[in-house]
Design a protein around this motif. Structure first.
Motif, short mmCIF file in Angstrom:
data_model
loop_
_atom_site.label_atom_id
_atom_site.label_comp_id
_atom_site.label_asym_id
_atom_site.label_seq_id
_atom_site.Cartn_x
_atom_site.Cartn_y
_atom_site.Cartn_z
N ARG A 139 90.06 -33.05 -14.83
CA ARG A 139 90.18 -32.38 -16.13
C ARG A 139 91.41 -31.46 -16.14
O ARG A 139 92.16 -31.40 -17.11
N GLY A 140 91.62 -30.74 -15.05
CA GLY A 140 92.78 -29.86 -14.96
C GLY A 140 94.09 -30.61 -14.98
O GLY A 140 95.04 -30.22 -15.66
N ILE A 141 94.15 -31.72 -14.25
CA ILE A 141 95.38 -32.52 -14.19
C ILE A 141 95.69 -33.12 -15.56
O ILE A 141 96.84 -33.10 -16.01
N VAL A 142 94.69 -33.65 -16.25
CA VAL A 142 94.93 -34.24 -17.57
C VAL A 142 95.31 -33.15 -18.58
O VAL A 142 96.21 -33.34 -19.39
N SER A 143 94.67 -32.00 -18.48
CA SER A 143 94.98 -30.91 -19.42
C SER A 143 96.39 -30.39 -19.22
O SER A 143 97.15 -30.23 -20.19
N ASN A 144 96.75 -30.08 -17.98
CA ASN A 144 98.09 -29.58 -17.67
C ASN A 144 98.36 -29.78 -16.18
O ASN A 144 98.08 -28.90 -15.37
N ALA A 145 98.91 -30.92 -15.84
CA ALA A 145 99.14 -31.30 -14.44
C ALA A 145 100.08 -30.34 -13.72
O ALA A 145 100.04 -30.24 -12.50
N LYS A 146 100.90 -29.62 -14.47
CA LYS A 146 101.86 -28.71 -13.83
C LYS A 146 101.16 -27.55 -13.11
O LYS A 146 101.75 -26.92 -12.23
N ASN A 147 99.92 -27.26 -13.44
CA ASN A 147 99.16 -26.23 -12.72
C ASN A 147 98.78 -26.70 -11.32
O ASN A 147 98.55 -25.88 -10.43
N THR A 148 98.67 -28.01 -11.13
CA THR A 148 98.34 -28.59 -9.83
C THR A 148 99.60 -29.07 -9.10
O THR A 148 99.74 -28.85 -7.91
N TYR A 149 100.47 -29.70 -9.86
CA TYR A 149 101.71 -30.27 -9.31
C TYR A 149 102.89 -29.72 -10.13
O TYR A 149 103.31 -30.34 -11.11
N PRO A 150 103.45 -28.58 -9.74
CA PRO A 150 104.48 -27.92 -10.56
C PRO A 150 105.69 -28.79 -10.90
O PRO A 150 106.28 -28.63 -11.96
N ASP A 151 106.05 -29.74 -10.05
CA ASP A 151 107.24 -30.55 -10.30
C ASP A 151 106.94 -31.90 -10.95
O ASP A 151 107.83 -32.74 -11.06
N THR A 152 105.71 -32.11 -11.39
CA THR A 152 105.35 -33.40 -11.97
C THR A 152 106.10 -33.66 -13.28
O THR A 152 106.47 -32.72 -14.00
N MET A 153 106.28 -34.93 -13.57
CA MET A 153 106.86 -35.32 -14.87
C MET A 153 105.75 -35.57 -15.89
O MET A 153 106.03 -35.80 -17.06
N MET A 154 104.50 -35.52 -15.45
CA MET A 154 103.38 -35.79 -16.35
C MET A 154 103.32 -34.74 -17.46
O MET A 154 103.41 -33.54 -17.20
N PRO A 155 103.17 -35.20 -18.70
CA PRO A 155 103.06 -34.22 -19.80
C PRO A 155 101.78 -33.41 -19.70
O PRO A 155 100.78 -33.87 -19.16
N ALA A 156 101.81 -32.21 -20.24
CA ALA A 156 100.62 -31.38 -20.36
C ALA A 156 99.94 -31.80 -21.66
O ALA A 156 100.44 -31.53 -22.74
N TYR A 157 98.81 -32.49 -21.55
CA TYR A 157 98.16 -33.06 -22.73
C TYR A 157 97.36 -32.04 -23.54
O TYR A 157 96.98 -32.32 -24.66
N TYR A 158 97.10 -30.86 -22.96
CA TYR A 158 96.32 -29.86 -23.70
C TYR A 158 96.99 -28.50 -23.57
O TYR A 158 96.46 -27.55 -23.01
N LYS A 159 98.20 -28.43 -24.08
CA LYS A 159 99.00 -27.23 -24.03
C LYS A 159 99.72 -27.10 -25.37
O LYS A 159 100.12 -28.11 -25.96
N VAL A 160 99.89 -25.88 -25.85
CA VAL A 160 100.52 -25.70 -27.16
C VAL A 160 101.65 -24.67 -27.17
O VAL A 160 102.29 -24.48 -28.19
#
Length: 162
Positions: free
Chosen positions: A101-122
């Motif tokens: 849930r955390g990774i899908v919501s905002n992966a940068k909190n787990t992996y700061p350098d990820t290219m994955m978009p933050a799906y639940y961030k505004v």
């Protein structure tokens, strides 16, 4: 008859209260509680996710489009799986539901350098669009996925075991 009326009123009140709690507002993106590793223990909606809808979100280009970066054998009916992100086969064996849930919501909190978009961030975005297109959005943004879509994706992902 007075006893029946009192029982009916009590049942009606209990039903209204239960319906009210079932219709609780989703957690707003700014209010999501991430732990120190980026996991989100609490559901964003208080409702169970729908794995079938989660699969649809993941493979629909105009919604989640997760398969553009991740390979998912269970979604082989959709073409063009990417290899930028790790395969999601067996993801439920590697991470807990809260971590997913955390990774899908905002992966940068787990992996700061990820290219994955933050799906639940505004908020907190860099908006370089004006320098390139002159069309950067102004004002508040909506999250890429709704709270229920996040829960649906999580419900699908927790089914992916080796």
């Amino acid at each position: 008859m007075g006893g029946n009326m009192k029982l009916s009123t009590t049942l009606l009140a209990a039903t209204v209260l239960a319906a009210g709690s079932a219709m609780a507002e989703p957690v707003a993106p700014a209010d999501v509680q991430f732990d120190e590793y980026g996991a989100v223990a609490e559901s964003l909606t208080g409702q169970p996710g729908d794995p079938e809808n989660g699969a649809m979100v993941m493979k629909t280009k105009s919604i989640g489009n997760c398969i553009s970066c991740h390979e998912v054998t269970a979604l082989n009916d959709a073409p063009f799986h990417g290899e930028i992100g790790p395969t999601l086969d067996g993801v439920a064996d590697r991470w807990s539901e809260a971590e997913i849930r955390g990774i899908v919501s905002n992966a940068k909190n787990t992996y700061p350098d990820t290219m994955m978009p933050a799906y639940y961030k505004v908020d907190g975005f860099v908006r370089p669009g004006n320098a390139y297109t002159g069309k950067a959005p102004e004002g508040p943004l909506d999250p890429l996925l709704s709270a229920q879509q996040i829960e649906d994706v999580v419900a699908f992902l927790v089914t992916l075991k080796e």
